[in-house]
Design a protein around this motif. Structure first.
Motif, mmCIF file in Angstrom:
data_model
loop_
_atom_site.group_PDB
_atom_site.id
_atom_site.type_symbol
_atom_site.label_atom_id
_atom_site.label_comp_id
_atom_site.label_asym_id
_atom_site.label_seq_id
_atom_site.Cartn_x
_atom_site.Cartn_y
_atom_site.Cartn_z
ATOM 1 N N SER A 124 0.831 -1.204 0.000
ATOM 2 C CA SER A 124 0.000 0.000 0.000
ATOM 3 C C SER A 124 0.864 1.252 0.000
ATOM 4 O O SER A 124 0.608 2.229 -0.703
ATOM 5 C CB SER A 124 -0.924 0.015 1.235
ATOM 6 O OG SER A 124 -1.780 -1.104 1.208
ATOM 7 N N SER A 143 -14.206 12.135 -3.291
ATOM 8 C CA SER A 143 -13.052 11.320 -3.690
ATOM 9 C C SER A 143 -13.243 9.863 -3.266
ATOM 10 O O SER A 143 -13.816 9.578 -2.203
ATOM 11 C CB SER A 143 -11.776 11.885 -3.064
ATOM 12 O OG SER A 143 -10.681 11.029 -3.305
ATOM 13 N N SER A 144 -12.749 8.962 -4.080
ATOM 14 C CA SER A 144 -12.835 7.538 -3.727
ATOM 15 C C SER A 144 -11.890 7.195 -2.594
ATOM 16 O O SER A 144 -12.105 6.225 -1.864
ATOM 17 C CB SER A 144 -12.502 6.676 -4.955
ATOM 18 O OG SER A 144 -11.198 6.986 -5.427
ATOM 19 N N ASP A 145 -10.819 7.983 -2.439
ATOM 20 C CA ASP A 145 -9.880 7.761 -1.330
ATOM 21 C C ASP A 145 -9.381 9.116 -0.833
ATOM 22 O O ASP A 145 -8.327 9.601 -1.247
ATOM 23 C CB ASP A 145 -8.699 6.899 -1.793
ATOM 24 C CG ASP A 145 -7.930 6.310 -0.615
ATOM 25 O OD1 ASP A 145 -7.894 6.963 0.449
ATOM 26 O OD2 ASP A 145 -7.389 5.200 -0.758
ATOM 27 N N GLU A 154 -8.022 10.047 1.888
ATOM 28 C CA GLU A 154 -6.744 10.048 2.609
ATOM 29 C C GLU A 154 -5.574 10.172 1.644
ATOM 30 O O GLU A 154 -4.625 10.948 1.868
ATOM 31 C CB GLU A 154 -6.612 8.771 3.443
ATOM 32 C CG GLU A 154 -5.397 8.759 4.365
ATOM 33 C CD GLU A 154 -5.375 9.937 5.315
ATOM 34 O OE1 GLU A 154 -4.269 10.455 5.579
ATOM 35 O OE2 GLU A 154 -6.448 10.359 5.787
#
Length: 368
Positions: free
Chosen positions: A20, A192-194, A196
């Motif tokens: 990740s 937003s999809s992510d 962070e």
């Protein structure tokens, strides 16, 4: 068995975490080193974030400017009160002098002068009379000086008040811009999809700009500014660059000449290329992780002196357009223009035009 199973789980978690992190670093590197590959939503998010930080810096500069102007205004107000007191005293003394002349009190001295009866007495009386007249003139001159100073301070106070008003308006406008951009950022993060990773990208980009990007951009602007100080001498050394027709002069500069001059004199990388277009000069350069595009134009200015000044219309850093405040900041810090009087002291530039591959400057004799 339980121990081995636990070890496998730990190993799997570590592998997943490292993977990740690698993916995140890859995305960040892509944003910093290859911004054109970003999708439009991400690019706009990073651009807005960068603009907010730049506008925050502009707000700080304006606030500092406002504080200086406010301090000056307060001091001028205090000086004005004191000056009005001095003027009042000087006016009272000047009025006394004028009244004495108007009522003929000074004429009586001539009668006394003629009645002294002796030469020595006349000389002594004349000296005394001369002292009175000199004192009168001193009082009148002092009043005139105090009045002039008061008028000047009132004008300066008015100018400072106007400046404060303009600063306040500018500050309000920049804060409004920041608020609008921040709202846009919040909306982008919300969809937003992510979020962070998006926040990480913004932080990385802002840190990169603040610690590396801005320094590199300033380095190139400084190199160009220093080079332009030598540009008049370079033009004088180029055959045919300056053409004379009576009292009119024409300077012709093609982009190949300009590039050669800046690459040699300014030691700019060959990857930085300057191009003339219709009423426009553009610069594109890429070196390492930095990708820079500058678009601007030349104008004739006459204050504080006649010059061909360059104005930055657009600045794009790694695919992200910076706000106009950053352009103005760089213009104020680095002088990218040049001065005709460094070519010939009695020349004055009257017009400047650019077209594909060529810039022309018209000048005329100025004996003022």
């Amino acid at each position: 068995m339980k121990y081995l199973y636990s070890v496998k789980i730990v190993c799997f978690c570590l592998t997943l975490a490292l993977t990740s992190q690698c993916l995140l670093s890859s995305v960040q590197a892509q944003a910093l080193e290859a911004p054109p590959q970003l999708d439009e939503a991400t690019r706009q998010l990073l651009e807005n974030s960068l603009s907010v930080n730049e506008l925050d810096q502009e707000i700080k500069r304006i606030t500092d400017q406002q504080n200086v102007a406010q301090t000056k205004y307060t001091q001028l107000e205090q000086n004005l009160v004191q000056q009005e007191k001095l003027l009042s005293q000087a006016r009272h003394q000047a009025d006394s002098v004028l009244v004495s002349y108007y009522t003929g009190e000074r004429d009586d001295f001539w009668a006394l002068f003629l009645s002294t009866g002796s030469l020595s007495g006349m000389i002594a009386f004349y000296d005394y009379y001369r002292m009175i007249i000199d004192h009168d003139q001193l009082l009148l001159s002092d009043y005139q000086e105090q009045y002039t100073q008061l008028t000047q301070q009132k004008n300066e106070l008015y100018a400072t008040a106007t400046e404060l008003g303009e600063i306040s308006t500018n500050l309000s406008n920049q804060r409004t811009r920041v608020a609008t951009l921040q709202q846009s950022i919040h909306q982008s993060l919300a969809t937003s999809s992510d979020p962070e990773i998006a926040r990480q990208l913004m932080n990385e980009m802002n840190e990169y700009w603040k610690n590396i990007g801005l320094y590199e951009v300033k380095k190139y602007f400084k190199a160009i500014a220093l080079s332009m100080q030598q540009f008049p001498d370079y033009l004088k050394s180029q055959p045919g660059a300056i053409q004379i027709s009576g009292t009119h002069y024409t300077i012709s500069i093609d982009e190949q000449q300009l590039n050669q001059f800046l690459h040699v004199q300014g030691q700019l990388p060959e990857s930085f290329q300057f191009k003339f277009a219709q009423n426009q000069l553009s610069v594109h350069g890429k070196e390492g992780n930095l990708d820079l595009d500058i678009t601007g134009h030349y104008e004739i200015v006459n204050q504080p002196q006649n010059a061909i000044q360059f104005y930055v219309d657009k600045l794009v850093f790694n695919g992200l357009q910076l706000p106009d405040t950053t352009c103005r900041m760089l213009e104020n810090e680095f002088d990218l223009g040049f001065y005709p009087q460094q070519i010939i002291s009695y020349l004055k530039a009257t017009s400047v035009t650019t077209e594909p591959q060529l810039m022309k400057i018209q000048l005329e004799l100025s004996l003022h």
